[in-house]
Design a protein around this motif. Structure first.
Motif, PDB file in Angstrom:
ATOM      1  N   UNK A  95      -2.891 -12.620  23.629  1.00 12.15           N
ATOM      2  CA  UNK A  95      -2.958 -13.485  22.456  1.00 12.15           C
ATOM      3  C   UNK A  95      -1.757 -14.414  22.435  1.00 12.15           C
ATOM      4  N   UNK A  98       2.266 -15.447  16.973  1.00  9.35           N
ATOM      5  CA  UNK A  98       2.288 -16.136  15.692  1.00  9.35           C
ATOM      6  C   UNK A  98       1.346 -15.485  14.710  1.00  9.35           C
ATOM      7  N   UNK A  99       1.303 -15.971  13.478  1.00  5.50           N
ATOM      8  CA  UNK A  99       0.481 -15.341  12.446  1.00  5.50           C
ATOM      9  C   UNK A  99      -1.010 -15.560  12.674  1.00  5.50           C
ATOM     10  N   UNK A 100      -1.768 -14.533  12.298  1.00  4.46           N
ATOM     11  CA  UNK A 100      -3.231 -14.626  12.280  1.00  4.46           C
ATOM     12  C   UNK A 100      -3.847 -14.979  13.631  1.00  4.46           C
ATOM     13  N   UNK A 101      -3.223 -14.545  14.684  1.00  4.44           N
ATOM     14  CA  UNK A 101      -3.769 -14.842  16.011  1.00  4.44           C
ATOM     15  C   UNK A 101      -4.785 -13.784  16.397  1.00  4.44           C
ATOM     16  N   UNK A 102      -5.790 -14.192  17.174  1.00  2.00           N
ATOM     17  CA  UNK A 102      -6.795 -13.248  17.635  1.00  2.00           C
ATOM     18  C   UNK A 102      -6.455 -12.803  19.047  1.00  2.00           C
ATOM     19  N   UNK A 103      -6.930 -11.610  19.381  1.00  4.73           N
ATOM     20  CA  UNK A 103      -6.746 -11.069  20.722  1.00  4.73           C
ATOM     21  C   UNK A 103      -8.001 -11.318  21.551  1.00  4.73           C
ATOM     22  N   UNK A 105     -10.008 -10.141  24.921  1.00  7.48           N
ATOM     23  CA  UNK A 105     -10.081  -8.964  25.776  1.00  7.48           C
ATOM     24  C   UNK A 105     -10.744  -9.263  27.111  1.00  7.48           C
TER      25      UNK A 105
ATOM     26  N   UNK B  91      -5.265  -7.318   9.975  1.00  8.57           N
ATOM     27  CA  UNK B  91      -4.466  -8.132  10.880  1.00  8.57           C
ATOM     28  C   UNK B  91      -3.152  -8.483  10.208  1.00  8.57           C
ATOM     29  N   UNK B  93       0.340 -10.240   9.282  1.00 11.08           N
ATOM     30  CA  UNK B  93       0.698 -11.652   9.267  1.00 11.08           C
ATOM     31  C   UNK B  93       1.396 -12.052  10.549  1.00 11.08           C
TER      32      UNK B  93
END
Lengths: 114, 111
Positions: A95, A98-103, A105, B91, B93
């Motif tokens: 990922x 930083x904030x609100x990042x998605x992973x 796979x 999730x 922050x």
């Protein structure tokens, strides 16, 4: 955009043998994760890297598992020696930081220990 | 670890709307709610995330009430290809670190 690459896709080894898995994250992703997913369960985080430094390895069985990300890009996860209960799918994810990042796979490596 | 609670399994017929509810009573002020989908023999895939009220994308909608203690993933008109395990996660922050997946909800779409 290329996704997270993992190899091999499948591996069968005998107990007490060693095994290594390789992961190439998405280009530019500073954060890399290794998860273990046992059949019927959700993925469990083993270790998280930020560039080449370890952020969290609290759930990594350090007596037999090790992982490295020497140049901050590719990573390897090793098991030595393997036990029957290590049979699982090993997932690598990456990922942005930083904030609100998605992973994102990879497809995972299915390990069977016999 | 930040945990959520969701049904173990659900069945639905093709073409129906499916709503999967997730409970997260102790959600932190700065946590987002994120949902992942996992097909057999594949890694999880991000579906949607939100903080409050409603979020919609091309795949699903996510409803989060004002108290944020629960959330509902809505899949409109499901097809057989939507058969998968759906995970609800908190999730932080700070980003996608230490995601706790739980066992998820296994959705089976019936012809």
């Amino acid at each position: 955009e290329a996704g997270v690459a993992q190899s091999p896709r499948y591996k069968i080894i005998e107990k007490r043998q060693s095994v290594a898995f390789w992961c190439n994250p998405i280009s530019g992703h500073a954060t890399l994760y290794w998860y273990q997913q046992i059949l019927g369960q959700g993925p469990k985080l083993l270790i998280q890297f930020q560039n080449n430094g370890v952020v969290d390895d609290s759930q990594l069985p350090k007596d037999r598992f090790s992982a490295e990300r020497l140049k901050g890009v590719d990573s390897t996860l090793k098991i030595q020696p393997a036990k029957l209960e290590d049979s699982a799918v090993y997932l690598c994810a990456s990922s942005l930081t930083g904030p609100n990042t998605e992973a994102f796979f990879g497809q995972g490596t299915r390990l069977t220990v016999v | 670890l930040a945990k959520t609670t969701q049904p173990i399994s659900m069945d639905s017929y093709e073409g129906q709307e499916v709503n999967i509810t997730c409970s997260h009573n102790n959600i932190a002020t700065n946590d987002y709610i994120t949902w992942y989908q996992q097909f057999p023999s594949q890694g999880p895939r991000f579906i949607i995330q939100g903080y409050k009220t409603k979020v919609t994308n091309e795949v699903a909608s996510l409803f989060i009430p004002a108290d944020r203690k629960s959330s509902t993933l809505s899949l409109p008109r499901v097809s057989l290809s939507d058969t998968a395990v759906y995970y609800c996660l908190r999730l932080p922050k700070t980003g996608a670190n230490n995601l706790f997946f739980g066992t998820g909800t296994r959705l089976t779409v019936i012809p």
